[in-house]
Design an enzyme around this catalytic site. Structure first.
Site, PDB file in Angstrom:
ATOM      1  N   GLU A 114      -0.492  -4.709  11.408  1.00  0.00           N
ATOM      2  CA  GLU A 114      -0.139  -4.620  10.106  1.00  0.00           C
ATOM      3  C   GLU A 114       1.489  -4.919  10.207  1.00  0.00           C
ATOM      4  O   GLU A 114       2.275  -5.723   9.378  1.00  0.00           O
ATOM      5  CB  GLU A 114       0.203  -2.696  10.680  1.00  0.00           C
ATOM      6  N   HIS A 155       0.655  -0.952  -0.323  1.00  0.00           N
ATOM      7  CA  HIS A 155      -0.499  -0.204  -0.516  1.00  0.00           C
ATOM      8  C   HIS A 155       1.065   1.548   0.153  1.00  0.00           C
ATOM      9  O   HIS A 155       2.139   1.170   0.540  1.00  0.00           O
ATOM     10  CB  HIS A 155      -1.164   0.145   0.923  1.00  0.00           C
ATOM     11  N   HIS A 194       3.094  -5.328   3.637  1.00  0.00           N
ATOM     12  CA  HIS A 194       3.149  -5.825   4.606  1.00  0.00           C
ATOM     13  C   HIS A 194       2.375  -7.151   5.064  1.00  0.00           C
ATOM     14  O   HIS A 194       1.840  -7.443   3.727  1.00  0.00           O
ATOM     15  CB  HIS A 194       2.055  -4.764   5.864  1.00  0.00           C
ATOM     16  N   HIS A 242       5.197   0.224  -0.449  1.00  0.00           N
ATOM     17  CA  HIS A 242       5.803  -0.955   0.510  1.00  0.00           C
ATOM     18  C   HIS A 242       4.371  -1.451   0.945  1.00  0.00           C
ATOM     19  O   HIS A 242       3.329  -1.318   1.016  1.00  0.00           O
ATOM     20  CB  HIS A 242       6.331  -0.286   1.949  1.00  0.00           C
ATOM     21  N   ASP A 251      -5.344 -10.305  -0.623  1.00  0.00           N
ATOM     22  CA  ASP A 251      -3.433 -11.066  -0.667  1.00  0.00           C
ATOM     23  C   ASP A 251      -2.891 -10.846  -2.267  1.00  0.00           C
ATOM     24  O   ASP A 251      -3.834 -10.921  -3.476  1.00  0.00           O
ATOM     25  CB  ASP A 251      -3.963 -12.751  -0.864  1.00  0.00           C
ATOM     26  N   HIS A 252      -1.495 -10.362  -1.954  1.00  0.00           N
ATOM     27  CA  HIS A 252      -0.986 -10.338  -2.855  1.00  0.00           C
ATOM     28  C   HIS A 252      -1.294  -9.112  -4.081  1.00  0.00           C
ATOM     29  O   HIS A 252      -1.008  -9.307  -5.179  1.00  0.00           O
ATOM     30  CB  HIS A 252      -0.249 -11.501  -3.687  1.00  0.00           C
ATOM     31  N   CYS A 305       5.576   6.077   4.753  1.00  0.00           N
ATOM     32  CA  CYS A 305       4.775   5.480   4.277  1.00  0.00           C
ATOM     33  C   CYS A 305       3.974   6.130   3.018  1.00  0.00           C
ATOM     34  O   CYS A 305       3.521   5.328   2.067  1.00  0.00           O
ATOM     35  CB  CYS A 305       3.354   5.588   4.936  1.00  0.00           C
TER      36      CYS A 305
END
Ligand SMILES: [Zn+2]
Ligand SMILES: [Zn+2]
Length: 304
Positions: A276, A164, A191, A189, A229-230, A183
């Site tokens: 996170e 995100h 998580h 980047h 996801d991903h 951020c």
């Protein structure tokens, strides 16, 4: 002016917790159902002769300190838990150890996590000032019971990986940097998000379940894990094209996605907790009036 403190805290209220572990087996099999129906409803949990778990129990107790500075003498707490619970269940088959789980009797219940947590409450409450119980069947499945009604909380843990970027498009890079720091870097980047979903409901007096666990796990997999996801959340999940995907906003969106479908299973979405990183997490209580229901003492011990 407040009064002088009593000796050794005597009379002041406090909550204490005690952890205990035991290993036990169980099997989900209702004699009134056909073999096919048992297999269809309970999946691998129906397999003979059963399977086992390493259970972890957390007992929260409250009261006023005595003159020794304690709510209760811990050796008495240990003894009560061993005598009433772990000594009776450790290395046993739950279906046979306690009559609550004798399914040949009409009042017998399947020994699910939530039914076992309730049965432990009822056995401990006459001996200890229990305020809340948490029972882990596995690190990713646990139940909380806060009284001896049939109500229980069931939680499942899952995870997904996503990227995100935190920035408001209407602001300049300098302004975003001032608000979001690293951020806000332009290429994002990622998580490894840890997601806990807690539902609240009444334990069915026969199946011992607040909802169909496999159905709950499937909802979370289909509505959250599969689409998130991903991904790069800002680009791949439509909601975050216009909403900054902070941990708070992701948790709120997950709660919005799950609330209706979970209600259709007969339980209520109680809480979404999204971790996170090891250092930050967001919690959304989907039932605002229930905000006070989760005993902080259980959370403090149990949140990994
Ligand atoms: Zn099991
Ligand atoms: Zn981040």
């Amino acid at each position: 002016m407040s009064a002088a403190p009593a000796a050794h805290g005597r009379g002041r209220p406090c909550v204490i917790t005690r952890r205990a572990t035991f290993s036990a087996s169980h099997r989900y099999w209702l004699p009134e159902l056909s073999a096919d129906d048992n297999r269809a409803r309970f999946g691998p949990c129906s397999l003979a002769p059963g399977h086992g778990h390493n259970y972890e129990l957390i007992v929260a107790m409250g009261g006023a300190l005595d003159a020794d500075g304690m709510v209760l003498n811990l050796s008495e707490v240990k003894h009560a838990i061993r005598h009433q619970v772990t000594g009776q269940l450790d290395f046993r088959c739950l279906n046979e150890a306690w009559p609550e789980f004798n399914l040949e009797q009409p009042e017998g219940m399947l020994p699910t996590t939530e039914a076992l947590c309730l049965a432990i409450w009822r056995r401990l409450a006459p001996h200890l000032p229990v305020m809340g119980l948490r029972l882990y069947e596995q690190p990713d499945l646990w139940a909380d019971v806060l009284d001896d009604s049939m109500e229980a909380f069931l939680s499942i843990r899952t995870h997904f990986a996503a990227a995100h970027r935190l920035a408001r498009p209407e602001l300049s890079p300098e302004e975003n940097d001032a608000i979001y720091g690293k951020c806000a870097r332009p290429h994002g980047h990622g998580h490894n998000y840890l997601l806990d979903v807690t539902v609240r409901g009444r334990i069915d007096p026969r199946t011992g379940m607040v909802c169909d666990l496999a159905a709950l796990q499937q909802l979370v997999a289909d509505l959250v894990v599969e689409p998130f996801d991903h991904t790069f959340l800002n680009k791949d999940v439509a909601h975050f094209a216009t909403t900054v995907p902070t941990a708070e906003n992701i948790a709120l969106h997950i709660a919005d996605l799950l609330s209706g479908p979970i209600a259709a299973t007969g339980a209520s979405l109680h809480k979404v907790r999204l971790q996170e990183s090891p250092n930050n997490a967001a919690e959304v209580f989907a039932e605002t009036p229930q905000l006070g229901l989760v005993p902080q003492a259980l959370e403090a011990l149990a949140v990994g």
